[in-house]
Scaffold this motif. Structure first.
Motif, PDB file in Angstrom:
ATOM      1  N   GLY A 148       0.914  -1.306   0.070  1.00  0.00           N
ATOM      2  CA  GLY A 148      -0.055  -0.148  -0.077  1.00  0.00           C
ATOM      3  C   GLY A 148       0.845   1.314  -0.036  1.00  0.00           C
ATOM      4  N   ILE A 149       1.728   1.314   0.952  1.00  0.00           N
ATOM      5  CA  ILE A 149       2.684   2.580   0.928  1.00  0.00           C
ATOM      6  C   ILE A 149       3.498   2.915  -0.286  1.00  0.00           C
ATOM      7  CG2 ILE A 149       4.715   3.493   2.142  1.00  0.00           C
ATOM      8  CD1 ILE A 149       3.680   1.856   4.845  1.00  0.00           C
ATOM      9  N   ALA A 150       3.893   1.412  -0.917  1.00  0.00           N
ATOM     10  CA  ALA A 150       4.624   1.714  -2.033  1.00  0.00           C
ATOM     11  C   ALA A 150       3.881   2.127  -3.255  1.00  0.00           C
ATOM     12  CB  ALA A 150       5.193   0.270  -2.773  1.00  0.00           C
ATOM     13  N   GLY A 151       2.624   2.000  -3.245  1.00  0.00           N
ATOM     14  CA  GLY A 151       1.728   2.300  -4.235  1.00  0.00           C
ATOM     15  C   GLY A 151       1.505   3.847  -4.071  1.00  0.00           C
ATOM     16  N   ILE A 152       1.379   4.417  -2.800  1.00  0.00           N
ATOM     17  CA  ILE A 152       1.217   5.720  -2.418  1.00  0.00           C
ATOM     18  C   ILE A 152       2.376   6.413  -3.044  1.00  0.00           C
ATOM     19  CG2 ILE A 152       0.808   7.430  -0.863  1.00  0.00           C
ATOM     20  CD1 ILE A 152      -1.125   4.932   0.949  1.00  0.00           C
ATOM     21  N   VAL A 153       3.522   6.026  -2.727  1.00  0.00           N
ATOM     22  CA  VAL A 153       4.560   6.861  -2.860  1.00  0.00           C
ATOM     23  C   VAL A 153       4.827   6.732  -4.377  1.00  0.00           C
ATOM     24  CG1 VAL A 153       7.229   6.672  -3.024  1.00  0.00           C
ATOM     25  CG2 VAL A 153       5.884   6.214  -0.800  1.00  0.00           C
ATOM     26  N   LEU A 154       4.550   5.773  -5.085  1.00  0.00           N
ATOM     27  CA  LEU A 154       4.518   5.675  -6.504  1.00  0.00           C
ATOM     28  C   LEU A 154       3.714   6.948  -7.314  1.00  0.00           C
ATOM     29  CD1 LEU A 154       5.779   4.598  -9.305  1.00  0.00           C
ATOM     30  CD2 LEU A 154       3.940   2.811  -9.351  1.00  0.00           C
ATOM     31  N   LEU A 155       2.664   6.680  -6.663  1.00  0.00           N
ATOM     32  CA  LEU A 155       1.671   7.810  -6.980  1.00  0.00           C
ATOM     33  C   LEU A 155       2.257   9.389  -6.940  1.00  0.00           C
ATOM     34  CD1 LEU A 155      -1.860   6.521  -6.117  1.00  0.00           C
ATOM     35  CD2 LEU A 155      -0.860   6.822  -8.421  1.00  0.00           C
ATOM     36  N   ILE A 156       2.716   9.654  -5.741  1.00  0.00           N
ATOM     37  CA  ILE A 156       3.104  10.821  -5.499  1.00  0.00           C
ATOM     38  C   ILE A 156       4.499  11.184  -6.316  1.00  0.00           C
ATOM     39  CG2 ILE A 156       4.425  12.368  -3.604  1.00  0.00           C
ATOM     40  CD1 ILE A 156       2.976  10.698  -1.336  1.00  0.00           C
ATOM     41  N   VAL A 157       5.363  10.220  -6.438  1.00  0.00           N
ATOM     42  CA  VAL A 157       6.466  10.667  -7.447  1.00  0.00           C
ATOM     43  C   VAL A 157       6.060  10.887  -8.663  1.00  0.00           C
ATOM     44  CG1 VAL A 157       8.707   9.508  -8.292  1.00  0.00           C
ATOM     45  CG2 VAL A 157       7.924   9.349  -5.822  1.00  0.00           C
ATOM     46  N   GLU A 194      10.627   4.808 -13.966  1.00  0.00           N
ATOM     47  CA  GLU A 194      10.601   3.136 -13.880  1.00  0.00           C
ATOM     48  C   GLU A 194      11.414   2.782 -12.632  1.00  0.00           C
ATOM     49  OE1 GLU A 194       9.082   1.981 -16.070  1.00  0.00           O
ATOM     50  OE2 GLU A 194       8.773   3.089 -17.816  1.00  0.00           O
ATOM     51  N   PHE A 195      12.668   3.400 -12.490  1.00  0.00           N
ATOM     52  CA  PHE A 195      13.373   3.081 -11.315  1.00  0.00           C
ATOM     53  C   PHE A 195      12.590   3.151  -9.915  1.00  0.00           C
ATOM     54  CE2 PHE A 195      16.195   3.674  -7.851  1.00  0.00           C
ATOM     55  CZ  PHE A 195      17.060   2.629  -8.037  1.00  0.00           C
ATOM     56  N   THR A 196      11.792   4.148 -10.003  1.00  0.00           N
ATOM     57  CA  THR A 196      11.104   4.187  -8.679  1.00  0.00           C
ATOM     58  C   THR A 196      10.298   3.025  -8.583  1.00  0.00           C
ATOM     59  OG1 THR A 196      11.004   6.586  -8.847  1.00  0.00           O
ATOM     60  CG2 THR A 196       9.269   5.784  -7.312  1.00  0.00           C
ATOM     61  N   ILE A 197       9.486   2.521  -9.418  1.00  0.00           N
ATOM     62  CA  ILE A 197       8.478   1.427  -9.441  1.00  0.00           C
ATOM     63  C   ILE A 197       9.565   0.166  -9.189  1.00  0.00           C
ATOM     64  CG2 ILE A 197       7.339  -0.498 -10.961  1.00  0.00           C
ATOM     65  CD1 ILE A 197       6.681   1.881 -12.675  1.00  0.00           C
ATOM     66  N   GLY A 198      10.828   0.061  -9.712  1.00  0.00           N
ATOM     67  CA  GLY A 198      11.599  -1.016  -9.170  1.00  0.00           C
ATOM     68  C   GLY A 198      12.059  -0.892  -7.981  1.00  0.00           C
ATOM     69  N   GLY A 199      12.486   0.211  -7.411  1.00  0.00           N
ATOM     70  CA  GLY A 199      12.917   0.551  -6.058  1.00  0.00           C
ATOM     71  C   GLY A 199      11.653   0.122  -4.940  1.00  0.00           C
ATOM     72  N   LEU A 200      10.558   0.638  -5.245  1.00  0.00           N
ATOM     73  CA  LEU A 200       9.532   0.240  -4.436  1.00  0.00           C
ATOM     74  C   LEU A 200       9.035  -1.133  -4.287  1.00  0.00           C
ATOM     75  CD1 LEU A 200       7.213   3.312  -5.326  1.00  0.00           C
ATOM     76  CD2 LEU A 200       8.408   2.705  -3.064  1.00  0.00           C
ATOM     77  N   SER A 201       9.268  -1.816  -5.368  1.00  0.00           N
ATOM     78  CA  SER A 201       9.249  -3.339  -5.435  1.00  0.00           C
ATOM     79  C   SER A 201      10.145  -3.901  -4.583  1.00  0.00           C
ATOM     80  CB  SER A 201       8.926  -4.005  -6.653  1.00  0.00           C
ATOM     81  OG  SER A 201       9.989  -3.843  -7.419  1.00  0.00           O
ATOM     82  N   GLY A 202      11.320  -3.180  -4.476  1.00  0.00           N
ATOM     83  CA  GLY A 202      12.358  -3.693  -3.843  1.00  0.00           C
ATOM     84  C   GLY A 202      12.120  -3.602  -2.161  1.00  0.00           C
ATOM     85  N   VAL A 203      11.456  -2.535  -1.960  1.00  0.00           N
ATOM     86  CA  VAL A 203      11.036  -2.352  -0.433  1.00  0.00           C
ATOM     87  C   VAL A 203      10.063  -3.369  -0.050  1.00  0.00           C
ATOM     88  CG1 VAL A 203       9.935  -0.995   1.261  1.00  0.00           C
ATOM     89  CG2 VAL A 203      11.441   0.026  -0.502  1.00  0.00           C
ATOM     90  N   THR A 204       9.079  -3.893  -0.846  1.00  0.00           N
ATOM     91  CA  THR A 204       8.319  -4.979  -0.497  1.00  0.00           C
ATOM     92  C   THR A 204       8.875  -6.388  -0.472  1.00  0.00           C
ATOM     93  OG1 THR A 204       7.773  -5.895  -2.845  1.00  0.00           O
ATOM     94  CG2 THR A 204       6.229  -3.819  -1.792  1.00  0.00           C
ATOM     95  N   HIS A 205      10.058  -6.492  -0.925  1.00  0.00           N
ATOM     96  CA  HIS A 205      10.710  -7.810  -0.421  1.00  0.00           C
ATOM     97  C   HIS A 205      11.969  -7.517   0.405  1.00  0.00           C
ATOM     98  CE1 HIS A 205      11.310  -7.405  -5.033  1.00  0.00           C
ATOM     99  NE2 HIS A 205      12.493  -7.096  -4.560  1.00  0.00           N
TER     100      HIS A 205
END
Lengths: 430, 665
Positions: free
Chosen positions: A82-91, B380-391
């Motif tokens: 959830g948090i990752a999704g929100i951060v992605l939206l903000i960025v 694109e890197f932000t997407i990769g970085g964030l999925s990195g946080v999930t694991h």
């Protein structure tokens, strides 16, 4: 207007509509197109939602826990997702805004500012706090998942190229198991009880994973590692070896079967039933003789007697690199073979079993492969030439590095008649 | 060492004639001093030529790795597909990863580093030019050696991570793993020598006035990467030696039956392998940190934060390796430590994303293709970085690891991050390197096809992984595909279609290169209104880079020479042009410039290494011959002076350029 659209062909009606629209002015036209422009995506989303809600998700969906361990993981992972999704939206929003707002429209060269340390520090501390918020439950969950003291019984799970062996030591837990059971292909556990898997490997590293029940744990040769398993309801849960383990990695599948407490007891009893030899003179009886000459070098059937009247003991350690081959004593109590890669039942029966509601599942599973469901096509193909069905290292001329031992089942060069007889024998193993 | 010498070298006092070096190799061969023709490339020690050669070869390997990827996606486009056999499939994904990591991204970053670092710091070459050439040839021969395994019994089939004991002879009986281990040793030499070379170059050869905190950010990131390489490559070198000894000489480092623990390999591999991730991505971070300011007409927001976060990533990158092993049974204490450490590394990475975004903010943005790739990288890197946080969340990683979710994650990081950065670099520095502008219209096709292609390819892999599709599976079955929106069959097909869109995107770049080479006119010398020193010279730069070594006063020196701020109004206005600055510099041109001379020895020494490797696999005698070649080349090299003697040069024809190579003025 909607009426005239619904009415079928009617060229004249269409023209009328156009005329009416033209007369009633522009505002109406633009209104209706605007509405329709929105209607399409809305309808599509609605259709998608409806479709995905009634459709079956993949059986290895990691977001649909069916046991307490997987549920703990799922409860935890919702937050970072959830948090990752929100951060992605903000960025994306900030970048998107900048891209439109600050594109070069001939504005003056901006001030050459080198940054705002306060903003930087704030934007470092904020994510740090979020990460601490994720980190604390992460650590506590992983310690909970590592706990083994509250488990009620034990199954030894051993991986080798390219199948899993399940052996149940004699124990008091899980309703009691009087004598050890050795099986493969399907892990059978009592639903609602906490089962401890002791995971090991006989050759390379494999990984045991039943997504709906728990995360994965590697099977490392030389180590015994533990994994808790618990299924809330009776049912069948699929899994797959997830550590690359060589040629047939893709065919190293597994299925975990949870039965209700009484059903599990019945299953244990069935596994320990004494050997029933086929009636003399039948095809199956000839199959038994063929089995002894061709198969018992590696495959054990408990209680099978040789011509000398003694029990035949398989010696897979002489022929197979990992030192074991699946025990076939109760082959027909499970519905798959060769690393859960191939079916012993028809596709329709398979689908039916997997879709059986949990309150009827135990009874359905305990029936085993019924005569109506039996489908020997894949078994015959397998006996005809195993390596054509599943890639393995079983060419006797190419086994220099394993000292002549097979990794997998070789082609035995059986005739169709022999295959018939073996199938007749094997389909009685229940 | 390429240094400017305002005064002639003083004679060694007292030693007189004792200081003698032979000017010809073994007293027989003349130095290969030609400045044109194939010899000028094969024996060159010029960092720019070597940079271009690194780039060309890396691009060829990119195409090979890409074809391997397309074959993988073809195989996975349908259930139980038969495009590739299990054996071929396993070789394909092993070599795809190996090629992309070791033969494309690393050397492509080396291409940029080689070409640009000396220019960015105002130097005339790297510190050890012949070592630089040797590094390139090691990379080329290592890469060729690795790929010949396809024709000599099969490529490595145990994954690029090569987990023991699956790499043991019993489990991988072909020569593939031997080729893999020895080939990576050879390319490892390229990385290691390159690292030492660039570290010394950056620390010792910066132009006067360029303190570390006035150094261009790309050079900074390259410096961090070289330190990572310096410490990471030895680890994989040791691991590969253990593996080679295990397979070829009966050693038992990973033999469980002899009491070894196969997790040793995993620790060694990932202690190298995790810093390796940053080795792959930091150069591209450096590139976009150059590109974004130029096309925003603003300095990089928070330069110091970007520098320190890069260095922080460099340090923290060493403390997170075991997050690749969360399922391997380390025990909860280790897992907790590495889980938290992994979360911590998200912070400096996040800092970079904030800084890039804030660089755009309030700027004057020009969306050239280079800029598009840079902005694309942020998302694109932000997407990769964030999925990195999930694991980084270890318990959920036990559901995600070894599934397509991980494949999605690291392709967003490595394709959306590293590769997008490299493409931004191609478009940005192409006019610098070749004095031609890549076509912008084709460039935009290139960019948009790649964006659409990569998201179609790797986006669905998030779904595939979370729906439970493991990696490295030659086949998947319809029965386990599910139905409805998230069904695996549909998304596998989308990913396969996407991979071809992506391939067409890359093809657009190649078409652009050919088209530009054929048709484009000479590019302006400062086409982007750039900010750093590499643009403060001709394009392409002369062999000696700068007629006069510039004196640096500011970060973004070139920009500050062109523009000034009106202190009263705060307005920025131009005070001089590229031409005026160059004319000014020309008045201070150095009279004596000694450049290192070309040499036979780097390529000969590098050629000996694959001979040893082939010999180890097929015939020990060949290995002995290879060793002799290596020793002779080392001897020849060590006896060879860095600058050729006058007598090595043919007499200049009509004052032709042959001799001016070595001496200017």
């Amino acid at each position: 207007m909607s009426h005239s659209f619904a009415t079928k062909p009617v060229q004249s009606n269409m023209t009328t509509v156009k005329k009416v629209q033209n007369q009633s002015g522009d505002s109406m036209t633009s209104n209706s197109t605007r509405r329709r422009r929105w209607a399409m995506p809305v309808a599509a989303v609605a259709a998608f939602t409806a479709l995905s809600s009634c459709a079956k998700d993949a059986p290895q969906d990691t977001w649909q826990p069916a046991g307490e361990n997987a549920r703990k993981i799922n409860d935890l992972q919702i937050w970072p997702f959830g948090i990752a999704g929100i951060v992605l939206l903000i960025v994306t929003a900030v970048v998107g805004y900048s891209v439109f707002k600050f594109r070069d429209r001939g504005q003056a060269i901006p001030k050459q500012s080198h940054g705002k340390p306060a903003l930087e520090i704030a934007l470092t501390i904020l994510p740090a706090l979020i990460l601490i918020g994720i980190g604390i439950p992460t650590v506590s969950t992983l310690f909970e998942l590592a706990k083994t003291s509250d488990t009620e019984c034990v199954v030894n799970v051993t991986g080798q190229q390219w199948w899993w062996e399940y052996d149940y030591p004699a124990q008091a837990g899980c309703g009691g198991i009087e004598k050890p059971i050795v099986t493969s292909g399907q892990l059978v556990i009592p639903a609602g009880q906490r089962v401890l898997l002791r995971i090991a490997s006989r050759d390379v590293i494999h990984s045991y994973w039943i997504p709906k029940l728990n995360g994965k744990r590697d099977a490392v040769p030389g180590r015994v590692q533990t994994l808790r398993m618990q299924a809330d309801q009776p049912g069948i849960y699929s899994g797959q070896c997830t550590e690359f383990c060589g040629l047939s990695h893709a065919y190293m599948r597994m299925e975990a079967v949870a039965l209700d407490t009484a059903g599990f007891k019945t299953w244990v009893t069935n596994q320990l039933k004494p050997y029933t030899a086929p009636t003399a003179g039948t095809k199956s009886s000839e199959g038994e003789a063929l089995f002894i000459t061709n198969c018992t070098r590696c495959h054990q059937v408990n209680g099978i007697l040789g011509s000398d009247g003694k029990e035949v003991i398989a010696r897979p350690d002489k022929y197979v690199y990992a030192g074991v081959a699946p025990n076939l004593t109760a082959l027909m109590t499970r519905t798959t073979f060769a690393g859960a890669a191939f079916d012993l039942q028809t596709a329709a029966c398979k689908t039916k079993l997997w879709d059986t509601p949990s309150d009827q599942f135990t009874a359905a599973y305990l029936e085993g492969v019924t005569p109506q469901c039996l489908d020997t096509v894949q078994l015959r193909e397998w006996l005809r030439n195993p390596t054509a069905k599943k890639p393995m290292y079983a060419d006797p001329t190419k086994l220099a590095t394993t000292g002549g031992k097979y990794r997998g089942m070789p082609n035995l060069g059986l005739t169709e008649d022999q295959i018939d007889k073996l199938v007749a024998y094997l389909t009685e193993r229940k | 060492m390429a240094i400017s010498e305002p005064n002639p070298v003083p004679a060694l006092a007292g030693s007189g004639s004792a200081y003698v070096t032979p000017s010809t190799s073994f007293g027989v061969f003349k130095r290969p001093v030609q400045s044109t023709g194939w010899r000028s490339w094969v024996f060159t020690v010029d960092h720019k030529k070597l940079g271009i050669m690194y780039g060309v070869v890396a691009m060829i390997f990119f195409i090979i790795g890409g074809v391997e990827a397309l074959l993988i996606r073809l195989q996975l486009a349908a259930p139980n597909n038969k495009v590739l056999s299990a054996g071929a499939y396993n070789q394909m994904f092993t070599m795809h990863a190996t090629t992309m990591v070791f033969l494309f991204v690393m050397p492509m970053a080396a291409a940029f580093a080689n070409y640009l670092v000396p220019l960015q710091i105002g130097a005339r070459d790297v510190a050890f030019p012949r070592l630089n050439a040797f590094g390139f040839w090691c990379f080329l021969f290592g890469g060729i050696f690795l790929n010949t395994s396809w024709f000599l019994g099969g490529a490595a089939d145990s994954g690029w991570f090569a987990y023991a004991p699956n790499t043991a002879l019993a489990f991988s009986p072909s020569h593939g793993v031997d080729f893999w281990a020895l080939g990576l040793q050879i390319t490892g030499i390229a990385s290691l020598t390159g690292a030492i070379n660039l570290i010394v170059t950056v620390l010792n050869m910066r132009a006067p006035g360029m303190s570390l905190m006035k150094m261009p950010i790309f050079t900074w990131m390259i410096l961090v990467v070289q330190f990572l390489l310096l410490f990471a490559i030895p680890v994989i070198t040791v691991a590969l030696f253990l593996l080679s000894f295990q397979r070829n000489f009966g050693a038992a480092f990973f033999s469980v039956e002899k009491g070894a623990d196969p997790l040793l390999w995993q620790h060694l591999f990932w202690i190298f392998g995790h810093p390796e991730v940053y080795i792959l991505v930091l150069p591209s971070f450096g590139i976009v940190s150059e590109v974004l300011p130029v096309f925003s007409k603003k300095p990089l927001f928070g330069y110091k934060f970007v520098v320190f976060s890069g260095a922080a990533i460099g340090f923290l990158g060493w403390g997170v390796w075991a997050h690749h092993m969360f399922a391997s049974g380390l025990g909860p204490v280790s897992v907790a430590v590495f889980s938290v450490a992994t979360m911590a590394i998200a912070l400096p990475t996040g800092v970079k994303i904030v800084n890039w975004t804030m660089t755009l903010w309030g700027g004057k943005l020009r969306f050239t293709t280079a800029m598009l790739f840079a902005v694309g990288l942020i998302i694109e890197f932000t997407i990769g970085g964030l999925s990195g946080v999930t694991h980084a969340v270890a318990p959920s990683d036990t559901q995600q690891t070894d599934t397509y979710y991980i494949v999605a994650h690291f392709h967003y990081v490595l394709f959306g991050g590293a590769v997008f950065g490299l493409f931004a670099g191609f478009y940005y520095w192409w006019p610098k390197m070749f004095a031609k502008m890549l076509n912008e219209r084709l460039g935009k096709w290139n960019f948009w096809l790649m964006v659409v292609g990569m998201n179609l390819t790797f986006g669905p892999m998030h779904i595939l992984g979370l729906q439970g599709q493991p990696r490295r599976m030659q086949v998947w079955t319809d029965f386990r595909a599910g139905e409805g929106f998230f069904n695996l069959a549909f998304w596998n097909r989308v990913a396969s279609v996407g991979s071809f869109v992506l391939a067409i995107g890359v093809l657009m770049f190649l078409i652009n290169v050919v088209y530009t080479t054929r048709t484009a006119g000479v590019a302006p010398a400062d086409p982007w209104d750039a900010r750093s020193l590499e643009w403060m010279t001709s394009s392409p730069p002369a062999e000696h880079n700068f007629d006069a070594i510039p004196t640096v006063h500011e970060l973004d020196e070139f920009f500050h020479r062109k523009y000034e701020e009106n202190e009263a109004t705060g307005e920025i206005h131009q005070v001089s042009t590229y031409e005026e600055i160059m004319a000014d510099e020309a008045t201070r041109a150095d009279k004596h410039i000694h450049l290192p001379s070309p040499s036979y020895w780097p390529i000969i020494l590098a050629l000996g290494l694959p001979l040893i490797a082939y010999g180890l696999i097929f015939a020990r005698l060949l290995a002995v011959f290879g060793a002799v070649v290596v020793l002779l080349a080392m001897f020849g090299w060590s006896m060879e002076p860095s600058v050729a003697d006058e007598s090595d040069y043919d007499p200049p024809v009509d004052g032709g350029p042959t001799k001016e190579l070595a001496t200017l003025g």
